[in-house]
Design an enzyme around this catalytic site. Structure first.
Site, PDB file in Angstrom:
ATOM      1  N   PRO A 128       0.823  -1.225   0.000  1.00 27.76           N
ATOM      2  CA  PRO A 128       0.000   0.000   0.000  1.00 27.76           C
ATOM      3  C   PRO A 128       0.855   1.271   0.000  1.00 27.76           C
ATOM      4  CG  PRO A 128      -0.931  -1.617   1.503  1.00 27.76           C
ATOM      5  CD  PRO A 128       0.359  -2.205   1.002  1.00 27.76           C
ATOM      6  N   GLU A 363       5.208  -3.084 -13.234  1.00 25.49           N
ATOM      7  CA  GLU A 363       6.644  -3.389 -13.380  1.00 25.49           C
ATOM      8  C   GLU A 363       7.474  -2.121 -13.567  1.00 25.49           C
ATOM      9  OE1 GLU A 363       7.938  -7.013 -15.047  1.00 25.49           O
ATOM     10  OE2 GLU A 363       6.061  -8.012 -14.543  1.00 25.49           O
TER      11      GLU A 363
END
Ligand code: CAA
Length: 379
Positions: A128, A363
């Site tokens: 998070p 990514e």
């Protein structure tokens, strides 16, 4: 310098294209709508060797090069980017990481079934509060002698539900920052692991994305990859190759959207002729084709560098940022070429446009790629 693909490369490209058209195209719209994971198709991809493409045959893989992987990723992504992200994570993040840095025992136990596609894996880095800022890991792995006790939450995890094996980055020495991070192999069915609700995403809706919570999860020390504190370098090196995979996914989305736009432009008539005969459309097609070719060359260059044991950090990030921005642009233009038809599901380009967006985010965002490129060229 050779720009020609070998016979073997062409065969792999064709096998991937045939698979995409015959096995992935039927039902791709419904899977997207219903957020349905392509379980049967992924199983078949595994049987054909597409889930452990670059793994040595000794460990159950297909023993192919990264160029083959780029070609296959492009073909699969033209049709179904939800399937190709599963393929990309398993090949580049999970299998490559294990084969390159895992112990012999870890390879026998985990890599072999992963490379054969009997099971699939997931890579758990994001949290998070640790997305682009990946060194700020809050998931803790407390050293308990013969095991780590893991507590924390991971976010946006591709394959979270479908995977059996997780590679999890945890902070084991909070005072050491990035040097205190380790990568642990954690089996998904270990007590203390729970999943959040499936994310209801804009694109790649067939892939399963969840948060993963760890509460007092016991992980044996032998499941740590590499030396104590190697986890952040492991993650960065693994993501370096992962970026070639996602760049190829973006390339596939772009070329899939382009092929559809090209075909439609030759069929659709307006003002008395096919719209491909109007210069406004020709200019769009020309720009799309040119950008796609540039993205393809960057992907293949990064793959070639990896295959030749050169440093591919720079080329991989360049390929990722350029191909993902190309995918977003080309897919949007492909919708425009289709006009109103592009805005409805049957014509596929709206899905490709939605799928393209994630390639600029996961990514490593486009901004992260520019950090990597900027730092490298500045030395
Ligand atoms: N290879 C080896 N080591 C590396 C490296 C690399 N490519 N990049 C960094 N490192 C090392 C550095 O050398 C440094 O080590 P030392 O302290 O010994 O010098 C250490 O790692 C820390 O590096 P930085 O100081 O450069 O770290 P930073 O905080 O400035 O961050 C960053 C750099 C490039 C922004 C990095 O945090 C990053 O890549 N962030 C993005 C994370 C990401 O890509 N997440 C994707 C999640 S996975 C996913 O998306 C899968 C999916 O769903 C499909």
């Amino acid at each position: 310098m050779h720009f020609q693909l070998t016979e073997e490369h062409l065969m792999i490209q064709k096998a991937a294209r045939d698979f995409a058209v015959n096995e992935l195209l039927p039902g791709v719209i419904e899977r997207d709508e219903q957020q349905k994971f392509p379980a049967e198709q992924i199983k078949k991809l595994g049987e054909l060797g597409f889930l452990g493409m670059m793994v040595s045959p000794e460990y159950g893989g297909a023993g192919l090069d990264t160029v083959s992987y780029v070609l296959a990723m492009e073909e699969i992504s033209k049709i179904d980017a939800s399937a190709s992200v599963v393929m990309s994570v398993n090949n580049s993040l999970v299998c490559w990481g294990l084969e390159t840095f895992g112990s012999e025992e870890q390879k026998q136990k985990y890599l072999v079934p992963l490379a054969k596609g009997e099971i699939i894996g997931a890579f758990l880095l994001s949290e998070p509060e640790a997305g682009s800022d990946a060194t700020s890991q809050r998931t803790l792995g407390e050293d308990k002698g013969d095991h780590y006790l893991v507590n924390g939450t991971k976010n946006w995890i591709t394959n979270a539900n479908s995977a059996s094996v997780y590679l999890v980055m945890v902070q084991t020495h909070p005072d050491l920052g990035s040097k205190g991070i380790n990568c642990l192999i954690i089996e998904k069915n270990t007590p203390g692991i729970t999943l959040g609700a499936k994310e209801n995403k804009l694109g790649i809706r067939g892939s399963d994305t969840h948060s993963v919570m760890f509460q007092d999860v016991k992980v044996p020390k032998e499941n740590r990859i590499g030396e104590d504190g190697f986890g952040f370098k492991f993650a960065m090196k693994t993501l370096g190759g992962g970026r070639i995979g996602i760049a190829s996914q973006a390339l596939g989305i772009a070329s899939g959207a382009f092929e559809l736009a090209l075909k439609y432009s030759k069929e659709r008539k307006a003002f008395g002729k096919e719209i491909s005969q109007h210069q406004a459309i020709q200019f769009k097609l020309a720009d799309m084709a040119t950008k796609i070719e540039a993205a393809r060359l960057l992907c293949l260059r990064a793959a070639w560098e990896k295959d030749n044991h050169l440093d591919y950090t720079l080329s991989g990030s360049m390929a990722k940022v350029f191909a993902s921005e190309t995918a977003m642009w080309v897919a949007t233009e492909a919708v425009q070429v289709h006009g109103g038809y592009g805005y409805v599901k049957e014509y596929h380009v709206e899905r490709l446009m939605r799928d393209a967006k994630i390639t600029q985010i996961y990514e490593g965002t486009s901004e992260v790629q520019r950090i990597v490129i900027g730092r490298t060229i500045l030395g």
